[in-house]
Design an enzyme around this catalytic site. Structure first.
Site, PDB file in Angstrom:
ATOM      1  N   LYS A  77      52.225 -51.126 -13.116  1.00 40.30           N
ATOM      2  CA  LYS A  77      53.520 -51.659 -13.513  1.00 40.30           C
ATOM      3  C   LYS A  77      53.792 -51.303 -14.972  1.00 40.30           C
ATOM      4  CE  LYS A  77      56.008 -56.107 -13.726  1.00 40.30           C
ATOM      5  NZ  LYS A  77      55.912 -57.565 -13.448  1.00 40.30           N
ATOM      6  N   SER A 152      59.338 -59.602 -10.550  1.00 32.59           N
ATOM      7  CA  SER A 152      59.679 -58.412 -11.291  1.00 32.59           C
ATOM      8  C   SER A 152      58.848 -57.179 -10.923  1.00 32.59           C
ATOM      9  CB  SER A 152      59.525 -58.671 -12.790  1.00 32.59           C
ATOM     10  OG  SER A 152      58.162 -58.988 -13.109  1.00 32.59           O
ATOM     11  N   SER A 176      56.136 -63.170  -9.987  1.00 33.75           N
ATOM     12  CA  SER A 176      56.548 -61.768 -10.052  1.00 33.75           C
ATOM     13  C   SER A 176      55.664 -60.805  -9.289  1.00 33.75           C
ATOM     14  CB  SER A 176      56.650 -61.314 -11.513  1.00 33.75           C
ATOM     15  OG  SER A 176      57.735 -61.939 -12.142  1.00 33.75           O
TER      16      SER A 176
END
EC number: 6.3.5.7
Length: 480
Positions: A77, A152, A176
């Site tokens: 990420k 996210s 997330s």
């Protein structure tokens, strides 16, 4: 080459000589080439570097010196530091920035021969529940490209869902990792707060942020946790507890005490197909001999406002460092220092990040500090104490991961409250600092994945992982 569901399957073929790490990398690179243009899960791919890593690991396998993660192709990420690689938090304000060091968790993966294939899209500075706030555009769900991936860590979830890597490393502040895992039909795991070092993780809300994993199997989540967890001299907040061999402790007990929050099941906004999946799972657990009870949790409606008051307050402080002076984007039309700050931050941050900075600055202001921030801290304590109390009475709590399946892109972008309520079931574990995992529980009538969430007491990851592994083996249909 067929789709692999775990590193065990990969290692079996590596041992048998039917594949190599180099071939695995080529397989995933081909999938990225075919699918990423539409899905937008990867912001950057590192083909030559991944090939070189793969060849080095193949040599180690031949010599018998390979690490625990040999054969695991991993995506990162875009909030994790990897030396000499772009780190942008999917934001305009960090244009051109390359990390000067490697995050502790990332280094530990490298040391065990994980192969990194690329940098994955996410909500800007990990702020969002749909991966629509990214400067680089939304990530599309591979089950239906008109729907969101969740956030996210949406890019990380879709990369695993669409078979563009075997596992992804994400971050979880209020859900997330777990919420996009539910939307994409993969396993999303968040450990106890402090179990994994946060050194090298871009800070959103420091008392909540935790590195987590997105995988296709609980076994891989356990192994990744085993590798990344443990003390770190670079992080004074990390736990000093010994790290169990999680991957070797996945044998579930025959009987557990399981609670489910009554208000969560009866909540009006809960999708009826998710409710049916939860009720079916609970009934199945009863039939297996587990004790399954409804429990009362009086703070459900207070969790989202408490979470957003506290996290926006921390974000307003953490993001003050991005001002255009030392790195990243700098407004070209600034005329003095004050205009440099204002223009850089106004132009560099997206609307959602600006909203949260403004809200956080407001709740920390002298006139409102006690009314909002202090009160929210008090409510957080109540939520933690009640959660801990329940987890002393029960081994696990089970509840939905999200109130709906993946919604359409653009459906909630003009309604911040509707977007924030997507976190209603995930923020409890974050506020209490306890581990939680989202596991796939089939699909709804539209073919969209459904996720169920399991929470356990702090530092009881080995029990949580063992139980969720047995749970995933009984949930149908199996993961595709």
């Amino acid at each position: 080459m067929r789709r692999f569901h775990s590193l065990t399957e990969v290692r079996n073929e590596l041992t048998a000589g039917t594949t190599t790490c180099r071939q695995l990398v080529e397989y995933y690179l081909d999938n990225i080439e075919r699918r990423n243009g539409r899905l937008n899960a990867f912001l950057e791919v590192w083909p030559e570097e991944a090939r070189a890593q793969a060849e080095a690991v193949d040599a180690k396998l031949a010599a018998g010196t390979a690490g625990k993660l040999a054969g695991m192709v991993v995506g990162l990420k875009d909030v994790l530091a990897y030396k000499d690689h772009t780190l942008q938090s999917s934001s305009h304000i960090l244009d051109g920035f390359k990390s000067l060091f490697t995050a502790t968790a990332v280094q530990r993966l490298l040391d065990e021969d994980a192969i990194f294939i690329g940098r994955q899209n996410c909500d800007e500075f990990a702020m969002g529940a749909s991966n629509e706030s990214s400067y680089f555009g939304p990530v599309r769900n591979a089950a239906d490209e008109e729907r969101v991936s969740g956030g996210s860590s949406g890019g990380s979830a879709v990369a695993v869902q669409a078979d563009m890597c075997l596992a992804s490393i994400g971050s979880d502040t209020g859900g997330s990792v777990r919420q996009p895992a539910a939307f994409c039909g993969v396993v999303g795991f968040k450990p106890t707060y402090s179990r994994i070092s946060r050194y090298g993780l871009v800070a959103y809300a420091s008392s909540f942020d935790q590195i987590g994993t997105l995988t296709r199997s609980v076994d891989d989540a356990a192994l990744l946790l085993e590798v990344m967890a443990g003390p770190d001299t670079f992080d004074s907040t990390v736990s000093q507890r010994e790290v169990p061999a999680y991957s070797q402790l996945l044998e579930a007990a025959p009987h557990y005490r399981i609670g489910y929050i009554r208000d969560a099941v009866e909540r009006p906004g809960l999708n009826h197909e998710i409710k049916e999946a939860l009720e079916s799972t609970l009934e199945g657990l009863r039939n297996q001999g587990h004790v399954v009870d409804a429990v009362d949790f009086p703070y459900l409606d207070y969790m989202v406002p408490t979470y957003y008051i506290l996290t926006t307050a921390e974000a307003s402080s953490n993001l003050s460092r991005f001002d255009g002076v030392k790195y990243g984007y700098r407004a070209p039309d600034a005329t003095d220092l004050e205009s440099l700050y204002k223009k850089t931050r106004s132009q560099g941050f997206g609307s959602e990040v600006q909203r949260r900075i403004l809200l956080g600055t407001f709740v920390l202001s002298a006139d409102y500090y006690d009314a909002y921030y202090t009160k929210a801290q008090q409510v957080r304590r109540l939520i933690k104490e009640k959660t801990d109390e329940l987890l002393r009475q029960y081994d696990f709590l089970i509840l939905p991961t999200a109130p709906t399946t993946a919604f359409r892109i653009g459906e909630n972008t003009k309604d911040a409250l509707a977007m924030y309520l997507a976190d209603i079931f995930t923020v409890q574990a974050s506020l209490a600092g306890v581990p939680a995992v989202s596991v796939p529980a089939g699909e709804d009538s539209k073919g969209l994945p459904i996720g169920l969430q399991v929470i356990s007491g702090a530092f009881r990851e080995e029990h949580l992982l063992a139980f969720t592994k047995s749970l995933t083996e009984t949930l149908t249909p199996a993961m595709p």
